[in-house]
Design an enzyme around this catalytic site. Sequence first.
Site, PDB file in Angstrom:
ATOM      1  N   THR A 246      59.051 -78.460  17.327  1.00  0.00           N
ATOM      2  CA  THR A 246      60.323 -77.761  16.467  1.00  0.00           C
ATOM      3  C   THR A 246      60.317 -78.661  15.183  1.00  0.00           C
ATOM      4  OG1 THR A 246      62.041 -79.448  17.214  1.00  0.00           O
ATOM      5  CG2 THR A 246      61.786 -77.571  18.859  1.00  0.00           C
ATOM      6  N   HIS A 247      60.404 -78.104  14.217  1.00  0.00           N
ATOM      7  CA  HIS A 247      60.453 -78.690  12.829  1.00  0.00           C
ATOM      8  C   HIS A 247      58.917 -79.238  12.631  1.00  0.00           C
ATOM      9  CE1 HIS A 247      64.813 -78.608  12.746  1.00  0.00           C
ATOM     10  NE2 HIS A 247      64.447 -78.916  13.834  1.00  0.00           N
TER      11      HIS A 247
ATOM     12  N   SER B 143      45.119 -37.335  -7.932  1.00  0.00           N
ATOM     13  CA  SER B 143      45.085 -38.078  -6.394  1.00  0.00           C
ATOM     14  C   SER B 143      43.917 -38.114  -5.688  1.00  0.00           C
ATOM     15  CB  SER B 143      46.398 -37.960  -5.744  1.00  0.00           C
ATOM     16  OG  SER B 143      46.525 -36.419  -5.486  1.00  0.00           O
TER      17      SER B 143
ATOM     18  N   GLN C 177      53.559 -39.009  -4.643  1.00  0.00           N
ATOM     19  CA  GLN C 177      52.182 -39.141  -4.725  1.00  0.00           C
ATOM     20  C   GLN C 177      51.647 -40.503  -4.233  1.00  0.00           C
ATOM     21  OE1 GLN C 177      49.613 -36.336  -6.751  1.00  0.00           O
ATOM     22  NE2 GLN C 177      48.858 -38.171  -8.057  1.00  0.00           N
TER      23      GLN C 177
ATOM     24  N   ASN D  60      35.383 -73.477   7.570  1.00  0.00           N
ATOM     25  CA  ASN D  60      36.797 -72.985   7.462  1.00  0.00           C
ATOM     26  C   ASN D  60      37.121 -71.997   8.125  1.00  0.00           C
ATOM     27  OD1 ASN D  60      37.027 -74.962   5.135  1.00  0.00           O
ATOM     28  ND2 ASN D  60      36.079 -73.441   3.819  1.00  0.00           N
TER      29      ASN D  60
ATOM     30  N   LYS E 229      50.360 -42.970  -0.843  1.00  0.00           N
ATOM     31  CA  LYS E 229      49.523 -42.851   0.029  1.00  0.00           C
ATOM     32  C   LYS E 229      48.447 -43.890  -0.190  1.00  0.00           C
ATOM     33  CE  LYS E 229      49.011 -37.893  -0.687  1.00  0.00           C
ATOM     34  NZ  LYS E 229      50.352 -38.039  -1.515  1.00  0.00           N
TER      35      LYS E 229
ATOM     36  N   LYS F 189      31.882 -78.555   5.629  1.00  0.00           N
ATOM     37  CA  LYS F 189      33.059 -77.583   5.701  1.00  0.00           C
ATOM     38  C   LYS F 189      32.840 -76.454   6.801  1.00  0.00           C
ATOM     39  CE  LYS F 189      36.671 -77.976   4.262  1.00  0.00           C
ATOM     40  NZ  LYS F 189      37.369 -77.415   3.077  1.00  0.00           N
TER      41      LYS F 189
ATOM     42  N   SER G 170      31.577 -73.799   2.782  1.00  0.00           N
ATOM     43  CA  SER G 170      32.183 -74.181   1.373  1.00  0.00           C
ATOM     44  C   SER G 170      30.764 -74.218   0.807  1.00  0.00           C
ATOM     45  CB  SER G 170      32.498 -75.461   1.386  1.00  0.00           C
ATOM     46  OG  SER G 170      32.350 -75.899   0.139  1.00  0.00           O
TER      47      SER G 170
ATOM     48  N   GLU H  75      43.485 -67.516   7.890  1.00  0.00           N
ATOM     49  CA  GLU H  75      43.746 -67.663   6.418  1.00  0.00           C
ATOM     50  C   GLU H  75      44.120 -66.166   5.817  1.00  0.00           C
ATOM     51  OE1 GLU H  75      42.485 -71.153   3.984  1.00  0.00           O
ATOM     52  OE2 GLU H  75      40.944 -71.179   5.928  1.00  0.00           O
TER      53      GLU H  75
ATOM     54  N   ASN I  84      53.827 -29.125  -1.560  1.00  0.00           N
ATOM     55  CA  ASN I  84      54.725 -29.881  -0.997  1.00  0.00           C
ATOM     56  C   ASN I  84      54.870 -30.004   0.358  1.00  0.00           C
ATOM     57  OD1 ASN I  84      55.103 -29.966  -3.844  1.00  0.00           O
ATOM     58  ND2 ASN I  84      57.015 -28.945  -3.869  1.00  0.00           N
TER      59      ASN I  84
HETATM   60  N1  ARG Z   1      48.759 -34.628  -4.925  1.00  0.00           N
HETATM   61  C1  ARG Z   1      50.144 -34.349  -4.376  1.00  0.00           C
HETATM   62  C2  ARG Z   1      50.883 -35.395  -3.839  1.00  0.00           C
HETATM   63  O1  ARG Z   1      49.942 -36.053  -3.087  1.00  0.00           O
HETATM   64  C3  ARG Z   1      50.148 -33.148  -3.767  1.00  0.00           C
HETATM   65  C4  ARG Z   1      51.574 -32.305  -3.717  1.00  0.00           C
HETATM   66  C5  ARG Z   1      51.884 -31.847  -5.179  1.00  0.00           C
HETATM   67  N2  ARG Z   1      52.704 -31.080  -5.597  1.00  0.00           N
HETATM   68  C6  ARG Z   1      53.030 -30.654  -6.800  1.00  0.00           C
HETATM   69  N3  ARG Z   1      54.208 -29.826  -6.721  1.00  0.00           N
HETATM   70  N4  ARG Z   1      52.513 -31.192  -7.851  1.00  0.00           N
HETATM   71  O2  ARG Z   1      51.767 -35.684  -3.628  1.00  0.00           O
END
Ligand code: ARG
Length: 463
Positions: free
Chosen positions: A154-155, A22, A321, A284, A324, A282, A276, A289, A109
């Site tokens: 409205t509408h 990650s 994971q 825009n 994120k 144009k 454009s 948007e 964790n």
């Molecule tokens: N990179 C992990 C996450 O974002 C960190 C926690 C990993 N824990 C594990 N027991 N593999 O969740």
Amino acid sequence: MKLWGGRFSKETDSLVEEFTASIDFDRRLAAEDIRGSMAHSRMLSACGIISGDEAKSILEALAEISEEIARGEMQFSAALEDIHMHVEKRLIEKIGPAGGKLHTARSRNDQVALDMHMFVKTEILATEALVQNLQSVLLQVAQANLDVIMPGYTHLQRAQPVLFSHHLLAYFWMLQRDRERLQDSYARADLMPLGAGALAGTTFPIDREMVADELGFAGIYENSMDAVSDRDFAVEFLFNSALLMTHLSRLSEDIILWNSAEFNFITLDDAFTTGSSIMPQKKNPDVAELVRGKFGRVLGNLVALFTVLKGLPLTYNKDLQEDKEGLFDTVDTVKISLTLYAAMLRTVKVNSEKMYTAVAGDFASATDLADYLVVKGLPFRDAHAVVGRLVGICIEEKRRLVDLSEQELKDASALFGPDAKAKLTPESCIAARRSRGGTARDAVEIQITAARSALSRSRLERQ
Ligand code: ARG
């Protein structure tokens, strides 16, 4: 050798390494990770779990690592999986075995949960401030154009005359609730998970409150299994963001319509529009948007996290994971949308004559003509029918209600007096809507006073 390599007799498959890492995205949590580790090591030493000297060298090295990362010197590698491993590995490289003590009484964790809480807390405050800024621009534009009259719809059909300021302030209040939702959600992000260990707590005599205090958390998770499993606070942020983007998306739709040649109610500043490549004429409304379009990814990020969580057994699973990238994407999307919107609205040109013509040349005063008859004693339903017939005649003869003579009105209903025609101007329609929250100037001024006080109220202390 991996930090967890002890029980393995084979190298990790390189594709698995790449798939499970990650670091490409969680490096964004480096500052939170290091602040968390600093608090943890201070606590370990205060509780006698590591020595004062060990804590000191850990703290110094962590400060250096933080600077190395800020200077872009850290070499990131999928082999080291995530930001937590990168920092710890570098720490051990720098100070040797004492660095290996940092992870005492901790697991990745609870560590990653801590980082995520710190990140979300910061971003709630940053987003809330940007919402407030956009509200203040809406309020300024409303005040600067207090008397501008436009058709209310409205509408998407012209319905009744309203003040342009009233229309803008409707968005002010949506954003006010968005801001309050963000403020309310802060309390749930403000719980400190560290000390949960991998899931069951720790055998070491730690002091979780000390860590919470140092990191500015209001409280701690009461249950270690909940602490490492919970991502409610992130879901809540994603939901609050999605609703906020819904409001910006609706505003975008209004802006895009108003800025079209067909409406021509406003003119967006050149700096906030694009051209454009083929059509030279144009100009825009791309910002509006794109803000409308970006709702899709923001909702997607919410749905994605819901889906990740929904079937997960307790406690930590690698699925988590996946919390994120969507969160980061939403944070970035919402912040740039809010920033651009404030700048774009600040420079908008209001074409008040066009708005007025659109409402004066139409039947937007029909309700008021019916209300006139009601005041004279006719049941509303009958009044509705009388005015409906008059509108029908006008449409057929390509006339407006104001073009009808006093006699024509009298022929439609004997209750119409000489003062009836005065009810037909947009100004009179607006002035008559003095009910609280209505569009009459007096009512809008009361609203503006309320808006000003709402704007200055924040239940959050900005850190
Ligand atoms: N990179 C992990 C996450 O974002 C960190 C926690 C990993 N824990 C594990 N027991 N593999 O969740």
